[in-house]
Motif scaffolding. Structure first.
Motif, PDB file in Angstrom:
ATOM      1  N   GLU A 306       0.833  -1.206   0.000  1.00 15.51           N
ATOM      2  CA  GLU A 306       0.000   0.000   0.000  1.00 15.51           C
ATOM      3  C   GLU A 306       0.869   1.257   0.000  1.00 15.51           C
ATOM      4  O   GLU A 306       0.586   2.226  -0.718  1.00 15.51           O
ATOM      5  CB  GLU A 306      -0.923  -0.019   1.217  1.00 15.51           C
ATOM      6  N   LYS A 307       1.935   1.238   0.785  1.00 14.17           N
ATOM      7  CA  LYS A 307       2.848   2.382   0.812  1.00 14.17           C
ATOM      8  C   LYS A 307       3.548   2.554  -0.536  1.00 14.17           C
ATOM      9  O   LYS A 307       3.774   3.685  -1.000  1.00 14.17           O
ATOM     10  CB  LYS A 307       3.881   2.207   1.919  1.00 14.17           C
ATOM     11  N   SER A 308       3.903   1.436  -1.192  1.00 10.93           N
ATOM     12  CA  SER A 308       4.561   1.523  -2.497  1.00 10.93           C
ATOM     13  C   SER A 308       3.618   2.074  -3.557  1.00 10.93           C
ATOM     14  O   SER A 308       4.057   2.729  -4.506  1.00 10.93           O
ATOM     15  CB  SER A 308       5.071   0.141  -2.916  1.00 10.93           C
ATOM     16  N   LEU A 309       2.322   1.798  -3.416  1.00 12.83           N
ATOM     17  CA  LEU A 309       1.343   2.379  -4.329  1.00 12.83           C
ATOM     18  C   LEU A 309       1.397   3.899  -4.267  1.00 12.83           C
ATOM     19  O   LEU A 309       1.424   4.584  -5.305  1.00 12.83           O
ATOM     20  CB  LEU A 309      -0.057   1.867  -3.972  1.00 12.83           C
ATOM     21  N   HIS A 310       1.439   4.457  -3.070  1.00 11.45           N
ATOM     22  CA  HIS A 310       1.429   5.919  -2.915  1.00 11.45           C
ATOM     23  C   HIS A 310       2.797   6.540  -3.220  1.00 11.45           C
ATOM     24  O   HIS A 310       2.864   7.669  -3.709  1.00 11.45           O
ATOM     25  CB  HIS A 310       0.977   6.273  -1.497  1.00 11.45           C
ATOM     26  N   ARG A 311       3.871   5.823  -2.950  1.00 13.33           N
ATOM     27  CA  ARG A 311       5.210   6.344  -3.247  1.00 13.33           C
ATOM     28  C   ARG A 311       5.583   6.159  -4.707  1.00 13.33           C
ATOM     29  O   ARG A 311       6.436   6.875  -5.240  1.00 13.33           O
ATOM     30  CB  ARG A 311       6.261   5.651  -2.372  1.00 13.33           C
ATOM     31  N   GLY A 312       4.983   5.174  -5.375  1.00 11.93           N
ATOM     32  CA  GLY A 312       5.269   4.940  -6.791  1.00 11.93           C
ATOM     33  C   GLY A 312       6.616   4.290  -7.051  1.00 11.93           C
ATOM     34  O   GLY A 312       7.168   4.452  -8.146  1.00 11.93           O
ATOM     35  N   GLU A 342      -3.134   0.368  -8.490  1.00 10.53           N
ATOM     36  CA  GLU A 342      -4.289   0.546  -7.610  1.00 10.53           C
ATOM     37  C   GLU A 342      -4.414  -0.639  -6.664  1.00 10.53           C
ATOM     38  O   GLU A 342      -3.803  -1.690  -6.870  1.00 10.53           O
ATOM     39  CB  GLU A 342      -5.578   0.705  -8.418  1.00 10.53           C
ATOM     40  N   TYR A 357      -3.990  -6.065  -5.456  1.00 11.22           N
ATOM     41  CA  TYR A 357      -3.114  -5.013  -5.972  1.00 11.22           C
ATOM     42  C   TYR A 357      -2.913  -5.240  -7.466  1.00 11.22           C
ATOM     43  O   TYR A 357      -2.598  -6.347  -7.900  1.00 11.22           O
ATOM     44  CB  TYR A 357      -1.756  -5.046  -5.264  1.00 11.22           C
TER      45      TYR A 357
END
Length: 663
Positions: A306-312, A342, A357
Motif C-alpha cells: 500500500e505504501k509503495s502504491l502511494h510512493r510509486g 491501484e 493489488y
C-alpha cells in the motif's frame, strides 16, 4: 525437555527449595557474558529482540546484525534444524524436520573454520565411510566448497553483485544441493518435504557468507537478468533477488522525515492466492495473511504494498510457473520491474476480505514471462513461429523435431549436410581397457551399487540423480552400454536415446547459425552429444582448410568453461586417445553451437560400456539453468601457440569479459 532415567530422583543433599520451575530451553533466550565477569550474574534471560543487560550479547541464531536491526527474529534458522558447532559452522540436523527450514533473511558474518573436517570426525568418533553418519554430509559440503576459490569472494562481492558473482553463487548452490540430494538418496530417504536439500544448501551458503547483493535495494538487482529462472526460493535469497525464503512479499523500511515506513521491493506471484497472471504486462496480486476464517489485515507486506502504491516505487516481480519435476511443482521466472497502480479489498472464496493489488510492467524491458507464454502458444498450435524454414531439420532422425528458423535476413539455411543423431567411427577400434558390463537387470540403482561394475568405474558414485541431473562433473563418465544387462531406461544411460528438449537452429545477427531451446534447461541436464565422423589423428591436418573448421570438434584442446568453475570442471578431459570429430558432411544440432567466453554449456567425455570396440562420445551438459530462447554456447578451447596465429578468429559472444578472439 528431554527426560532421562532417574531424573525425578534427587540426592538428599539437594535443597529442593532452590530448584526453579523452568520452562523448556526452546522457550528461553540464553544470554552469556561477552567478557568474563566473575562478579556478575552467571546467567541471564531476555526477550529475543532485547533490551539486553550490560555486558551480555545474544548468540546465533537469535542475534540480529546491527546494520539490519529490523530483521524479524522469526526468520532465523530454528535451533534444531541445523547444528552449529563450537566454531560457528553449520551442519545438518540429526533428525529430518517435517516443517520447512526458514533461513536467515539477512547476511550472516563469515566465521573462520579453525577445526577441519578430520578433527571433527575424530572428535565425534564416526568413520567417513558410514553414509548414515552426519560427518559424511559435513565432508561433502566442505569438499565442494573447498573446490572453489572462496577467498576471492570478498565482502565487496557479497554487498554488490554482478553477473559473474551471481553465476558463481548459483553454481556453488546447485552443485551443493545436488550432492546433498545424492546423500539423501544413499541413505534411502526421499528428498522431499522432510529433507529439503535446497534449504540445507542455501542455509550453508548464508552461514558461510557465500552470497551476493546483500544490500537491500529498490529496483533491479545487479547480475540478475530478466528471464532468469529459479527452481527454489532460497536461490533467490542467496543472490539478493527476494530475501524471504517463504513469504511472497519482500519489503524494507525507508525513512520519511522523522518516521520510517515499509515499502515493497519484490513479490513472488506463485498463484497460491488466486493471482490473475494471464496478462503478460499486468498482474493482479493478492495480499498475504488471513486464512479461511479470517480477514487479511493491512500490516507487514500488505502495508508495504500500500505504501509503495502511494510512493510509486518500482517492485521486482517473480512469476511462478507449474513444473511437475520440481519440489514445489513450480519454477520461478524473474519478469522485471512493475509499479502498483491501484489496490482494493475483495472477497475471497470463503467470503473473507482479501487485499488486491494491480501491478503494471514498466515498458522497454526485455521479454520474460511473455516469452514463456508465446512458446506455449507455439506448442499448442495457437500461433505459428515466425521465420520457419524447415519444421524439422532432422527429417525424423530425432524423436523431437528441430526447427530451422531465420527471422533476421534472407539466408535460406546452412550448407547441406546429412543429419545423424550419434557418432560414427569409420572403422572399429579396440577398447582401451576391458569393458565388462553390469548385470543390473532392473536398472542401476543405489540399492545394487555395490555389485554394479559401471558404478565402481565411476568412483563408486552414481553419476546422475534419479531425474537425470548430473551430480558433479568427472574427467570421464562411464555409462552403461551394449555389454550391460540393464534396460534402455536405466538411469546410467542419460546421454543415450536422443534429444529431450525442443531445440531450434536459428540465424544470429553476427555469428551465422546458432542453437537454442524452446524449453528451459536445468543445470546439470543432458542436452545433446556431438555427432559426426571420428577422424584419425593422421588426417586431422586436412580438415583445417577453408571453412572446414566451422564443423570440427577437437577434444585435444584445453579449455575452461568458466573462470569461476571448481577444479573438477577445469581438469583436462581424460581422453583415451586424441579425438577429432568432423561434422561437415554428417552431424547433428551440436555443429551449430557457437563459442562463448562465458558459456552456459560444457562438454564431457562419456564412455559407454562395450567389450568389443571403443565407444567414446562427447556429450554436452548445462552449466546453469538456461531460460527458453537463450542461445546455447560452449568454450571452443585453446590451441597450441604454434597454431594460434593461423586459427584465431574474432569473437562476437558479447560476454562482459570476452577475450576478443577464439580458435
Amino acid at each position: 525437555m528431554d527426560h532421562y532415567p532417574g531424573e525425578n530422583s534427587m540426592p538428599e543433599t539437594v535443597d529442593k527449595t532452590r530448584v526453579l520451575d523452568v520452562k523448556p530451553i526452546r522457550c528461553l533466550l540464553p544470554i552469556f557474558p561477552s567478557s568474563p565477569n566473575p562478579q556478575g550474574a552467571p546467567f541471564a534471560c531476555a526477550p529475543p529482540t532485547g533490551p539486553f543487560p550490560p555486558g551480555v550479547s545474544p548468540f546465533y541464531p537469535f542475534f540480529t546484525p546491527s546494520d539490519h536491526s529490523q530483521t524479524p527474529i522469526s526468520n532465523a534458522v530454528p535451533i534444531n534444524s541445523f547444528r552449529t558447532t563450537a566454531n560457528g559452522t553449520a551442519g545438518p540436523s540429526k533428525r529430518g524436520r517435517k516443517k520447512r527450514v526458514q533461513p536467515p533473511q539477512e547476511a550472516v558474518e563469515d566465521i573462520s573454520d579453525e577445526e577441519d573436517t578430520s578433527q571433527r570426525r575424530r572428535r565425534r568418533g564416526r568413520p567417513r565411510g558410514d553414509v548414515n553418519s552426519e560427518v559424511d554430509t559435513d565432508a561433502a559440503v566442505e569438499d565442494i566448497l573447498a573446490s572453489f576459490n572462496l577467498v576471492e569472494f570478498d565482502s565487496n562481492r557479497r554487498t554488490e553483485g554482478d553477473k559473474e558473482s551471481v553465476a558463481y553463487v548459483r553454481l556453488v548452490f546447485d552443485l551443493l544441493r545436488r550432492k546433498l540430494t545424492q546423500i539423501d538418496e544413499l541413505r534411502g530417504e526421499n528428498p522431499g518435504a522432510a529433507r529439503r536439500p535446497d534449504l540445507k544448501a542455501g542455509t550453508v551458503l548464508l552461514h558461510k557468507g557465500i552470497r551476493t547483493n546483500v544490500k537491500r535495494r529498490v529496483g533491479a538487482v545487479p547480475g540478475v537478468e530478466i528471464g532468469d529462472i529459479f527452481f527454489f526460493r532460497i536461490e533467490m535469497c542467496v543472490v539478493g533477488l527476494h530475501a524471504p525464503s517463504m513469504s511472497g512479499i519482500d519489503y524494507m523500511s525507508v525513512r520519511i522525515g522523522e518516521n520510517e515506513e515499509p515499502i515493497a521491493v519484490s513479490i513472488v506471484a506463485s498463484g497460491g492466492y488466486g493471482d490473475n497472471d494471464e496478462d503478460a504486462d499486468v498482474l493482479i496480486y493478492s495480499g498475504h495473511g488471513g486464512n479461511e476464517n479470517a480477514d487479511q489485515k493491512l500490516e507487514r507486506g500488505n502495508l508495504a504494498l500500500e505504501k509503495s502504491l502511494h510512493r510509486g516505487n518500482e517492485v521486482r516481480v517473480i512469476r511462478g510457473i507449474k513444473e511437475a519435476n520440481s519440489y514445489s511443482a513450480k519454477i520461478y521466472v524473474y519478469d522485471g520491474l512493475y509499479k502498483i497502480q491501484e489496490s482494493w479489498i475483495d472477497k475471497g472464496k470463503t467470503g473473507f476480505s482479501v487485499f488486491k493489488y494491480k501491478l503494471a510492467r514498466l515498458p522497454g524491458q526485455a521479454a520474460g514471462w511473455a516469452t514463456w507464454k508465446m512458446i506455449q502458444q507455439w506448442k499448442d498450435g495457437l500461433i505459428s513461429r515466425d521465420g520457419v524454414i524447415l519444421p524439422d531439420l532432422t527429417s525424423g532422425a530425432e524423436k523431437i523435431p528441430v526447427s530451422l528458423v531465420n527471422d533476421i535476413d534472407g539466408e535460406k539455411g546452412p550448407s547441406y549436410f546429412n543429419y545423424v543423431p550419434t557418432l560414427k567411427y569409420p572403422r572399429p577400434l579396440s577398447p582401451v581397457e576391458g569393458s565388462v558390463g553390469c548385470f543390473c537387470h532392473g536398472g542401476c540403482t543405489v540399492g545394487n551399487a555395490a555389485s554394479c561394475t559401471c558404478h565402481q568405474k565411476n568412483g563408486h558414485d552414481m553419476v546422475y540423480l534419479a531425474n537425470g541431473i548430473m551430480v558433479t562433473p568427472k574427467v570421464l563418465i562411464h555409462e552403461c552400454g551394449s555389454s550391460c544387462q540393464c534396460p534402455p531406461t536405466c538411469r546410467n544411460r542419460v546421454s543415450q536415446g536422443g534429444l529431450r528438449v525442443r531445440l531450434e537452429v536459428f540465424r544470429t545477427r553476427n555469428k551465422g547459425w546458432g542453437l537454442r531451446s524452446w524449453d528451459f534447461i536445468r543445470a546439470g541436464s543432458y542436452i545433446c552429444e556431438y555427432a559426426g565422423e571420428v577422424v584419425h589423428e593422421s588426417l586431422a591436418d586436412e580438415l583445417w582448410g577453408e571453412n572446414e573448421e566451422d564443423y570440427i570438434f577437437d577434444a585435444t584442446r584445453s579449455y575452461r568453461p568458466m573462470e569461476i568453475m571448481p577444479a573438477d570442471f577445469n581438469e583436462p578431459a581424460k581422453m583415451p586417445f586424441p579425438m577429432i570429430i568432423s561434422a561437415k558432411t554428417s552431424g547433428n544440432v551440436a555443429r551449430f553451437m557457437n563459442h562463448s567466453c562465458f558459456p552456459n554449456v560444457f562438454w564431457q567425455p562419456v564412455s559407454r560400456q562395450n567389450d568389443k570396440e571403443c565407444d567414446l562420445h562427447i556429450v554436452f551438459y548445462a552449466i546453469k539453468h538456461i531460460p527458453p530462447m537463450t542461445e546455447l554456447t560452449y568454450n571452443y578451447g585453446m590451441v597450441t601457440p604454434e597454431e594460434s596465429n593461423q586459427r584465431r578468429k574474432t569473437c562476437f559472444c558479447g560476454a562482459e569479459k570476452c577475450r576478443g578472439y577464439f580458435y
